[in-house]
Design an enzyme around this catalytic site. Structure first.
Site, mmCIF file in Angstrom:
data_model
loop_
_atom_site.group_PDB
_atom_site.id
_atom_site.type_symbol
_atom_site.label_atom_id
_atom_site.label_comp_id
_atom_site.label_asym_id
_atom_site.label_seq_id
_atom_site.Cartn_x
_atom_site.Cartn_y
_atom_site.Cartn_z
ATOM 1 N N ASP A 34 -3.414 -0.932 7.768
ATOM 2 C CA ASP A 34 -4.550 -0.896 7.391
ATOM 3 C C ASP A 34 -5.552 -1.244 8.555
ATOM 4 O O ASP A 34 -6.759 -0.539 8.760
ATOM 5 C CB ASP A 34 -4.895 -1.807 6.526
ATOM 6 C CG ASP A 34 -4.247 -1.712 4.924
ATOM 7 O OD1 ASP A 34 -3.933 -0.315 4.974
ATOM 8 O OD2 ASP A 34 -4.298 -2.407 3.905
ATOM 9 N N PHE A 35 -5.194 -2.277 9.391
ATOM 10 C CA PHE A 35 -5.911 -2.565 10.554
ATOM 11 C C PHE A 35 -6.330 -1.622 11.539
ATOM 12 O O PHE A 35 -7.275 -1.426 11.955
ATOM 13 C CB PHE A 35 -5.141 -3.827 11.140
ATOM 14 C CG PHE A 35 -6.182 -4.255 12.260
ATOM 15 C CD1 PHE A 35 -7.384 -5.105 12.179
ATOM 16 C CD2 PHE A 35 -5.789 -4.106 13.678
ATOM 17 C CE1 PHE A 35 -8.202 -5.616 13.159
ATOM 18 C CE2 PHE A 35 -6.705 -4.246 14.758
ATOM 19 C CZ PHE A 35 -7.908 -5.051 14.599
ATOM 20 N N GLU A 36 -5.153 -0.975 11.713
ATOM 21 C CA GLU A 36 -5.203 0.306 12.511
ATOM 22 C C GLU A 36 -5.903 1.443 12.135
ATOM 23 O O GLU A 36 -6.838 1.994 12.809
ATOM 24 C CB GLU A 36 -3.683 0.854 13.040
ATOM 25 C CG GLU A 36 -3.527 1.893 14.073
ATOM 26 C CD GLU A 36 -2.125 2.202 14.131
ATOM 27 O OE1 GLU A 36 -1.863 3.171 15.027
ATOM 28 O OE2 GLU A 36 -1.289 2.311 13.255
ATOM 29 N N SER A 123 -16.767 3.892 -2.251
ATOM 30 C CA SER A 123 -16.158 2.794 -1.361
ATOM 31 C C SER A 123 -17.103 1.709 -0.767
ATOM 32 O O SER A 123 -18.212 1.901 -1.091
ATOM 33 C CB SER A 123 -15.807 3.860 -0.161
ATOM 34 O OG SER A 123 -14.492 4.603 -0.630
ATOM 35 N N LYS A 178 -10.559 -9.470 -2.951
ATOM 36 C CA LYS A 178 -10.247 -7.908 -2.899
ATOM 37 C C LYS A 178 -8.988 -7.429 -3.252
ATOM 38 O O LYS A 178 -8.167 -7.917 -2.151
ATOM 39 C CB LYS A 178 -10.989 -7.139 -1.798
ATOM 40 C CG LYS A 178 -10.637 -5.652 -1.709
ATOM 41 C CD LYS A 178 -11.360 -5.033 -0.439
ATOM 42 C CE LYS A 178 -11.491 -3.596 -0.622
ATOM 43 N NZ LYS A 178 -10.051 -3.030 -0.304
ATOM 44 N N ARG A 199 -9.514 6.908 -8.886
ATOM 45 C CA ARG A 199 -10.814 7.130 -8.192
ATOM 46 C C ARG A 199 -11.009 8.508 -7.733
ATOM 47 O O ARG A 199 -12.150 9.036 -7.654
ATOM 48 C CB ARG A 199 -10.617 6.218 -6.904
ATOM 49 C CG ARG A 199 -12.177 6.393 -6.092
ATOM 50 C CD ARG A 199 -11.975 5.673 -4.566
ATOM 51 N NE ARG A 199 -11.697 4.394 -4.615
ATOM 52 C CZ ARG A 199 -12.696 3.295 -4.665
ATOM 53 N NH1 ARG A 199 -13.836 3.715 -4.846
ATOM 54 N NH2 ARG A 199 -12.592 2.185 -4.990
ATOM 55 N N LYS A 386 -13.106 -8.085 5.203
ATOM 56 C CA LYS A 386 -11.697 -7.854 5.408
ATOM 57 C C LYS A 386 -11.125 -9.111 5.805
ATOM 58 O O LYS A 386 -11.444 -9.852 6.735
ATOM 59 C CB LYS A 386 -11.374 -6.438 6.234
ATOM 60 C CG LYS A 386 -11.745 -5.435 5.587
ATOM 61 C CD LYS A 386 -11.414 -5.035 4.042
ATOM 62 C CE LYS A 386 -9.850 -4.616 4.368
ATOM 63 N NZ LYS A 386 -9.897 -3.010 4.865
ATOM 64 N N CYS A 480 24.320 -10.714 32.429
ATOM 65 C CA CYS A 480 23.095 -11.434 32.455
ATOM 66 C C CYS A 480 21.989 -10.957 33.196
ATOM 67 O O CYS A 480 22.057 -10.681 34.371
ATOM 68 C CB CYS A 480 23.243 -12.836 32.783
ATOM 69 S SG CYS A 480 22.185 -14.006 32.564
ATOM 70 N N CYS A 501 23.481 -20.735 35.600
ATOM 71 C CA CYS A 501 22.458 -19.500 35.416
ATOM 72 C C CYS A 501 21.197 -20.186 35.404
ATOM 73 O O CYS A 501 20.586 -21.112 34.608
ATOM 74 C CB CYS A 501 22.606 -18.945 34.024
ATOM 75 S SG CYS A 501 21.364 -17.440 33.686
#
EC number: 6.5.1.2
Length: 735
Positions: A34-36, A123, A178, A199, A386, A480, A501
């Site tokens: 949703d954020f993107e 909206s 929301k 909707r 949001k 490693c 190490c």
């Protein structure tokens, strides 16, 4: 927020947004968070504001986001034909066809399932922070001021809306959570539910009346006899979402990405009985078309003390009287209180049974709402504040094999700094290479990264649809990455067994000096790495041989800073509790809480045998064995450090519990096999304040699931209990 710099980039962004919307609304298989989506949408909108003459017709800003059915009429007809071919199921076909006809409106080869709303469903404009909120309130104040100036006669402007436009705090706002679900419009006439419509494009949606009637939270009749549209959100609880996905997993069906998509998919079922089985709910949030005079008459009749004009808040408060679910949170506040109330809901979001993605702010004055009106897309009198994302899409740029102080190699995904739940993160553990293989994670993959509640962020899904062909498989290291020593393999873990190490040495020294161990102020990871890389220190005792000159030879160090470090090191001598000393030794499986228990027994604890150690409350075989082995093979090291530090013995009667742990006061059940014994895991959990039970029930908070988990895992999935797998548990417990 990204900036669109060219028209070509703008057109490409629109194409991307429309693709995201198709997967989200139509396919129930989101390929963006949703954020993107919100950030790209905001960038497109900003470009359009600066280039009004170049707005594309297919831009998502030119329409209301809608929810179309992925199974169109053609597909439905083909399903009917497929059923017809099954001669052994002719009666089943007839029954299924009737359901298809009812739900999808397929009758005589005509699709009649579209339905027009009496009043458009709009909206909301999105805002994302307190600065956005201030800007929105200022914009609202300016709009009201313009209305007042343009009013020819004062009598045309209602008395109750006469405000000082320079002080927005004179206005009242209705605020509520929301919910993240599928919007639905319910039409009632003469108190009877006539239709339920999605909707759609805001003007016309899809009829889903039969499915809506299976939702217990939607009353079939209401006491208000006028014509009214009641709007709300079809939602699926987090608990039922978990159950649904488990069932789909057992049936080898694709999983829903989140409760919102599951709710939408459930409302699309051709068989209303299947919708009923999903246990959907409905949360009302608004009213569309209604005769306000009739509604006010009803309000006065049901509440004799009501003598005022209805506001938005008052209107919503009538809905529970109609038979809809009571509001968990619905308040009427002034502008100054909005940010405080937003933070209150944000902090409580994880305790809600349904997913929340924001906070709705609506001007309470209905007459003023009418005067403010709408933009092309949204009302001027309302917005959605949001919440910070708990789900983001990241693009894996590289994988770093990270060496821990015990030598375990952990693959870590690196990506661009991304905001998640109020913080920027750029790395996420992939736990182990077995998990990488199972999820088919590759470098350059786009993945969904989720954080829910207190649990650490984790990659939940690889977005294969966004692959471009440049992805490369992640291979297990054989040596490693720090010392090039050949690695050892044990079950799902990969180890560096070289005691010299540098990575292991650095990790041990950083742990030793950390706040929860010896707590040497100022001696952090970067300084320790600098000292190790230049051969100044190699082991813990070397810290106590450091002098000012050892620091002054490095850039950025002056006498005061060097002296402060020396003083902090000296301050740790004779001033640290014994439990800190035990914890600082870095013994496998012995954390802070176990160290506090061991400290009760004084210095002689280092001479206890395995049987004596197992008698300590909460100690299992693995913990006892690990502590015993360390003490047996490191006697000289323990004695030497004990002589240097002179840790303080304290008579600790009760073990301190970490109340910040996600397990504090939670009920856990353990099932399956682990690298540690169940007794050891039980002891760890109890030390963190958990109650460990042997059986699953509705009161269980977490199921700790190892390999070959059986019936308890199935039952936990059925009950929607949070499941923590062994790799995630190891990360949380730092084992």
């Amino acid at each position: 927020m990204q900036e669109i710099k060219s028209h070509e980039e703008y057109l490409e962004s629109i194409k991307t947004l429309n693709l995201y919307a198709k997967h989200y609304y139509e396919l129930d298989d989101p390929i963006a968070s949703d954020f993107e989506y919100d950030m790209l949408y905001k960038a497109v909108k900003l470009y359009e504001e600066n280039n009004i003459d170049k707005i594309a017709k297919d831009s998502p800003t030119q329409r209301v986001e809608h929810l179309d059915f992925k199974n169109d009429v053609k597909k439905q007809r083909s399903e009917v034909e497929a059923i017809k071919k099954n001669k052994d199921a002719k009666s089943k076909h007839n029954k299924q066809k009737r359901r298809l006809d009812t739900v999808r409106g397929i009758r005589d080869n005509k699709a009649t399932s579209k339905n027009k709303h009496k009043k458009r469903m709009w909206s909301l404009e999105d805002i994302f922070n307190s600065t956005d909120l201030d800007e929105w309130l200022t914009k609202l104040s300016n709009a009201i001021s313009r209305i007042q100036k343009n009013t020819i006669s004062p009598t045309l402007f209602d008395t109750e809306t006469q405000i000082d436009s320079t002080n927005i705090n004179n206005l009242a706002f209705c605020i509520s959570p929301k919910y993240d679900g599928m919007s639905l419009n319910l039409l009632y006439e003469n108190g009877i539910l006539q239709s339920a419509t999605t909707r759609g494009d805001g003007e016309v949606g899809e009829l889903v009346t039969q499915n809506a009637k299976t939702i217990q939270a939607i009353p079939h009749t209401i006491p208000f006899k006028g014509t009214i549209e009641i709007r709300g959100e079809v939602v699926l609880s987090k608990e039922n979402f978990a159950k649904l996905n488990e069932e789909r997993e057992r049936n080898k069906e694709s999983l829903f990405a989140n409760p919102r998509n599951a709710a939408a998919g459930s409302m699309r079922q051709l068989d209303s009985n299947l919708t009923r089985e999903r246990n959907l709910s409905f949360v009302a949030w608004g009213i569309g078309s209604v005769d306000m005079k009739e509604l006010e008459k009803y309000a006065k009749k049901s509440n004799p003390d009501f003598n005022d004009t209805l506001g938005f808040y008052d209107m919503l408060m009538l809905l529970p009287e109609f038979g809809f679910s009571p509001f968990r949170y619905l308040e009427k506040v002034n502008a100054e209180s909005i940010e405080r109330e937003y933070q209150k809901i944000l902090n409580d979001r994880d305790n809600y049974p349904f997913m929340l993605d924001g906070f709705v702010i609506v001007l309470d004055d209905l007459a003023l709402q009418d005067k403010l009106g709408f933009t092309q897309k949204a009302p001027r009198f309302a917005c959605a504040y949001k919440f910070p994302a708990t789900e983001v899409v990241i693009n894996i740029e590289s994988i770093t094999p990270q060496v821990g102080r015990t030598g375990i190699i952990t693959p870590v995904a690196n990506f661009k700094p991304t905001p998640l739940d109020g913080a920027f993160i750029s790395r996420a553990t992939l736990h182990n290479y077995k998990e990488i293989d199972q999820k088919d994670i590759r470098v350059n993959d786009y993945c969904l990264l989720v954080r829910s509640g207190d649990v650490i962020p984790k990659i939940t899904k690889v977005l294969h649809e966004r692959r471009k062909g440049n992805e490369t498989k992640i291979t297990k290291p054989t040596h490693c990455p720090i010392c090039n020593h050949e690695l050892s393999y044990e079950d799902i873990y990969i180890y560096c067994t070289n005691p010299n190490c540098d990575a292991i040495i650095k990790a041990k020294l950083i742990h030793f000096a950390s706040k929860k161990c010896i707590d040497i102020e100022g001696l952090g990871g970067s300084i320790i790495e600098l000292l190790v890389d230049n051969g100044v220190i190699k082991q813990c005792k070397d810290i106590y041989s450091l002098e000012e000159k050892d620091f002054l030879k490095f850039e950025g160090f002056r006498e005061k800073k060097a002296q402060n470090l020396i003083n902090a090191i000296k301050d740790s001598i004779g001033n640290r509790e014994f439990w800190r000393f035990i914890h600082a030794l870095g013994i496998l499986h012995i954390g802070e809480v176990a160290s506090k228990k061991l400290a009760n027994y004084g210095y002689e604890i280092f001479d206890y045998n395995i049987e004596q150690l197992q008698e300590i409350d909460g100690f299992g075989k693995d913990m006892a064995q690990s502590f015993y082995d360390f003490c047996t093979h490191n006697k000289d090291f323990i004695n030497e450090m004990q002589e240097i530090l002179k840790p303080q013995l304290q008579n600790i009667q009760t073990t301190q519990v970490n109340t910040d742990s996600i397990f504090y006061q939670k009920t856990c059940v353990i099932t399956g096999t682990f690298t540690l014994s169940r007794d050891s895991i039980k002891a760890r959990l109890e030390m963190l304040g958990a109650k460990v039970s042997s059986s699953i029930s509705t009161k269980t908070d977490f199921l700790i699931a190892g390999e070959k988990a059986g019936s308890k895992l199935s039952k936990a999935k059925e009950l929607g209990i949070k499941i923590i797998e062994s790799s995630e548990l190891a990360q949380i417990l730092e084992i």
